[in-house]
Design an enzyme around this catalytic site. Structure first.
Site, PDB file in Angstrom:
ATOM      1  N   CYS A 152      44.052  53.651  35.119  1.00 22.16           N
ATOM      2  CA  CYS A 152      44.441  55.034  35.425  1.00 22.16           C
ATOM      3  C   CYS A 152      45.949  55.241  35.232  1.00 22.16           C
ATOM      4  O   CYS A 152      46.430  55.171  34.113  1.00 22.16           O
ATOM      5  CB  CYS A 152      43.980  55.395  36.839  1.00 22.16           C
ATOM      6  SG  CYS A 152      43.989  57.175  37.080  1.00 22.16           S
ATOM      7  N   TYR A 153      46.719  55.419  36.282  1.00 27.13           N
ATOM      8  CA  TYR A 153      48.169  55.545  36.107  1.00 27.13           C
ATOM      9  C   TYR A 153      48.716  54.301  35.396  1.00 27.13           C
ATOM     10  O   TYR A 153      49.616  54.394  34.554  1.00 27.13           O
ATOM     11  CB  TYR A 153      48.868  55.728  37.467  1.00 27.13           C
ATOM     12  CG  TYR A 153      50.375  55.797  37.360  1.00 27.13           C
ATOM     13  CD1 TYR A 153      51.006  56.981  37.011  1.00 27.13           C
ATOM     14  CD2 TYR A 153      51.164  54.662  37.573  1.00 27.13           C
ATOM     15  CE1 TYR A 153      52.389  57.041  36.867  1.00 27.13           C
ATOM     16  CE2 TYR A 153      52.542  54.709  37.435  1.00 27.13           C
ATOM     17  CZ  TYR A 153      53.142  55.900  37.090  1.00 27.13           C
ATOM     18  OH  TYR A 153      54.504  55.963  36.949  1.00 27.13           O
ATOM     19  N   ASP A 182      39.474  37.871  63.787  1.00 27.15           N
ATOM     20  CA  ASP A 182      40.598  37.175  63.154  1.00 27.15           C
ATOM     21  C   ASP A 182      41.174  36.081  64.045  1.00 27.15           C
ATOM     22  O   ASP A 182      41.382  34.954  63.600  1.00 27.15           O
ATOM     23  CB  ASP A 182      41.713  38.174  62.776  1.00 27.15           C
ATOM     24  CG  ASP A 182      41.177  39.309  61.935  1.00 27.15           C
ATOM     25  OD1 ASP A 182      40.103  39.136  61.337  1.00 27.15           O
ATOM     26  OD2 ASP A 182      41.819  40.373  61.886  1.00 27.15           O
ATOM     27  N   GLU A 189      37.128  49.620  39.296  1.00 25.05           N
ATOM     28  CA  GLU A 189      36.998  48.951  40.596  1.00 25.05           C
ATOM     29  C   GLU A 189      36.089  49.698  41.575  1.00 25.05           C
ATOM     30  O   GLU A 189      35.667  49.116  42.571  1.00 25.05           O
ATOM     31  CB  GLU A 189      38.381  48.723  41.224  1.00 25.05           C
ATOM     32  CG  GLU A 189      39.118  49.969  41.702  1.00 25.05           C
ATOM     33  CD  GLU A 189      39.869  50.732  40.604  1.00 25.05           C
ATOM     34  OE1 GLU A 189      39.518  50.586  39.423  1.00 25.05           O
ATOM     35  OE2 GLU A 189      40.788  51.491  40.934  1.00 25.05           O
ATOM     36  N   SER A 233      42.208  37.091  71.118  1.00 23.97           N
ATOM     37  CA  SER A 233      41.724  38.355  71.669  1.00 23.97           C
ATOM     38  C   SER A 233      40.210  38.343  71.777  1.00 23.97           C
ATOM     39  O   SER A 233      39.621  39.196  72.430  1.00 23.97           O
ATOM     40  CB  SER A 233      42.155  39.503  70.761  1.00 23.97           C
ATOM     41  OG  SER A 233      41.451  39.417  69.536  1.00 23.97           O
ATOM     42  N   LYS A 240      39.288  40.584  55.052  1.00 24.67           N
ATOM     43  CA  LYS A 240      38.380  40.492  56.199  1.00 24.67           C
ATOM     44  C   LYS A 240      37.056  39.803  55.855  1.00 24.67           C
ATOM     45  O   LYS A 240      36.579  38.954  56.593  1.00 24.67           O
ATOM     46  CB  LYS A 240      38.098  41.915  56.711  1.00 24.67           C
ATOM     47  CG  LYS A 240      37.441  41.962  58.059  1.00 24.67           C
ATOM     48  CD  LYS A 240      38.476  41.806  59.123  1.00 24.67           C
ATOM     49  CE  LYS A 240      37.939  41.919  60.502  1.00 24.67           C
ATOM     50  NZ  LYS A 240      39.049  41.921  61.473  1.00 24.67           N
ATOM     51  N   GLY A 249      47.838  55.302  40.493  1.00 22.13           N
ATOM     52  CA  GLY A 249      48.904  55.840  41.340  1.00 22.13           C
ATOM     53  C   GLY A 249      48.837  57.348  41.292  1.00 22.13           C
ATOM     54  O   GLY A 249      48.234  57.912  40.368  1.00 22.13           O
ATOM     55  N   HIS A 274      38.330  54.306  36.621  1.00 24.02           N
ATOM     56  CA  HIS A 274      38.501  53.277  37.662  1.00 24.02           C
ATOM     57  C   HIS A 274      37.354  52.267  37.647  1.00 24.02           C
ATOM     58  O   HIS A 274      36.299  52.526  38.226  1.00 24.02           O
ATOM     59  CB  HIS A 274      38.563  53.938  39.043  1.00 24.02           C
ATOM     60  CG  HIS A 274      39.849  54.660  39.280  1.00 24.02           C
ATOM     61  ND1 HIS A 274      40.972  54.041  39.746  1.00 24.02           N
ATOM     62  CD2 HIS A 274      40.180  55.950  39.071  1.00 24.02           C
ATOM     63  CE1 HIS A 274      41.952  54.909  39.836  1.00 24.02           C
ATOM     64  NE2 HIS A 274      41.509  56.079  39.432  1.00 24.02           N
TER      65      HIS A 274
END
Ligand code: XMP
Length: 508
Positions: free
Chosen positions: A81-82, A226, A170, A222, A366, A54, A168
């Site tokens: 981290c935070y 998705d 990730e 559309s 996604k 954060g 981090h």
């Protein structure tokens, strides 16, 4: 199913953390820290909690905090981290601004033997981004990693299964970050890897077969990834009781309307109603030049046409939508400025009434949606296609939109895409834009006066920021030659070398 909670404290990488966990075939959910209590965490049965990073300092009054109660649930915690500092703070340790200033970027990391670092070499690279640091460990914790500037780059209370990392794991810059996350999720939390897309397809189909039995369901298609995947998934569950209305606003790319109709309707058997509304859209857009006005008109018109077509079908019980997880997550962050009014079919329920809404993809990222699409037999080229904005080519024709300009753009865009797809380069998104300005050219012995096309290609992970793609001169030259030769009315081709920011991906 085992699941991990990603408790969001406003870090930039919250989605990335959840995606990394899901890539291990373990289900992960993101919740803002102020939207879930420790009791709810316990009741939901999470097998582990990850505190995200954060932008704040734990000592700022306005910084996000969390109840100490979480420490008494018997659930493993990993603070990043935070999140690492917050874990320290609520466990009774101390945080201070680092005397040596901020530590930022790739940093050498030294780790001790610990379950979190199984398979991680003693010395590797991690990604740091912090100003404060843990200056006193909470009781029960020990240091398990350090860097030259940070004496507590990681800490552990193995008994309680609490871990904190200042860096981090990730992000890909942390060499063994994935391994560390796996060690936490699989080793410490002991999660089973049972989040599997083929199971998802079977379970979701079964679920909707029961829930939607005897109901008439409507979906606004559309032609994007998705809504197409949602359509095929629900078609598998309820067959012809699903009605997909595909509003062709005349702002699609070359042959796109036919492609969608053939692939989903004819090949996959989806009950598809194509509405050709080009002339309605173009007449509403006549004389309009402002990008925002164009977007608003298209959004409104879309709803109008959709509603009209839906009425023809009689009473509809359920509205289905292709909402995906990033659309659902409420982040802990404040409101950001509206740069563009995005048009998505998701706004429809406000104007129509239904018994309920079905969103079969609302838990998926996604890349998972694409995987599900492939499992359902949707062709790769549809499932892997690049993003295409809801307002379509309207935001790629600057100035007034006319049928003539759209035709020129469609041809130029198809040529550029075709040439680029022959090469090795794989930009995240690439297309042509037709500019309102005309310029002089020469062809044979004569003067020409025609439109300019701008080619755009960008590389990005998240479309929030993007860099312009360093395409080879060969492909640019080929596209330019073909466009000016084959598209009568275009006399000049330019390549857009602006990143986002300061530009946006689309021109309008
Ligand atoms: P911008 O132009 O905002 O685009 O940098 C970022 C990404 O979003 C796509 N885009 C849209 N997608 N509805 C959508 O569903 C929209 O109205 C819309 N406008 C832009 C754009 O193509 C790019 O991938």
């Amino acid at each position: 199913m085992d699941k991990i909670l990603v408790l969001d404290f406003g870090g930039q990488y919250n989605m990335l953390i959840a995606r990394r966990v899901r890539a291990m075939n373990v289900y992960a959910e993101i919740k803002p820290y102020n939207k879930i209590t420790p009791e709810e965490i316990k009741a939901a049965g999470y097998k582990g909690v990850i505190f995200t990073g954060g932008p704040n300092s734990v000592y700022d009054e306005s910084s996000p905090h969390y109840s100490k109660e979480i420490l008494n649930l018997g659930i493993p915690i990993l603070g990043i981290c935070y999140g690492h500092q917050l874990l320290t703070h609520i466990s009774g340790g101390k945080i201070e601004p680092a005397k040596s200033g901020s530590e930022y970027g790739k940093t050498e990391l030294f780790v001790a033997k610990n379950i979190l670092f199984e398979g991680v070499p003693e010395n590797s690279i991690c990604y740091m981004s912090h100003t404060d640091y843990v200056s006193r460990l909470p009781d029960g914790f020990k240091v398990i990693a350090y860097t030259n500037n940070c004496p507590c780059a990681a800490m552990a209370d193995d008994e309680k299964s609490f871990y904190g990392v200042q860096f981090h794991p990730e992000v890909t810059h942390t060499e063994y970050g994935n391994r560390m996350l796996e060690n936490f999720v699989l080793g410490v939390c002991k999660c089973d890897r049972n989040w599997i897309m083929s199971d998802f397809v079977t379970q979701t189909t079964e679920k909707y077969k029961k829930e939607l039995a005897g109901k008439k369901v409507l979906l606004a298609l559309s032609g994007g990834v998705d809504s197409s995947v949602a359509a095929v998934l629900l078609h598998k569950a309820i067959g012809q009781s699903l009605y997909c209305v595909f509003v062709d606003h005349g702002l699609l790319r070359q042959d796109e309307g036919d492609y969608v109709e053939n692939t989903l309707g004819k090949k996959l058997g989806v009950n598809l109603i194509r509405v050709n509304a080009e002339s309605e859209f173009l007449s509403r857009l006549k004389g309009v030049t402002s990008p925002e006005a164009k977007r608003k008109i298209i959004g409104e018109e879309f709803i109008r046409v959709f509603e009209r077509e839906a009425k023809k079908l009689g009473k509809i019980d359920v509205l289905a939508q292709g909402t995906i997880y990033p659309d659902v997550i409420e982040s802990g962050k404040g409101d950001s400025a509206v740069i563009k009014s995005h048009h998505n079919v998701g706004g429809l329920p406000e104007v129509m009434s239904f018994e309920s809404i079905a969103e079969p993809l609302r838990d998926l990222f996604k890349d998972e949606v694409r995987e599900v699409g492939e499992k359902l037999g949707i062709p790769k080229e549809l499932v892997r296609r690049q993003p295409f904005p809801g307002p379509g080519l309207a935001v790629r024709v600057t100035g007034e939109i006319t049928k003539e300009k759209l035709e020129l753009l469609r041809k130029a865009d198809a040529i550029f895409r075709e040439e680029l797809e022959k090469t090795q380069s794989k930009p995240s998104q690439y297309f042509a834009v037709l500019l309102d300005t005309k310029s002089v050219g020469v062809m044979g012995d004569g003067r020409t006066y025609g439109y300019t096309v701008a080619l755009r290609a960008v590389d990005t992970d998240d479309f929030m920021t993007a860099g312009w793609s360093r395409l080879g001169y060969g492909v640019l030259e080929k596209a330019s030659n073909r466009i000016t030769n084959e598209v009568n009315g275009i006399t000049r081709v330019v390549y857009d070398i602006t990143s986002k920011p300061p530009a946006t991906v689309e021109w309008e």
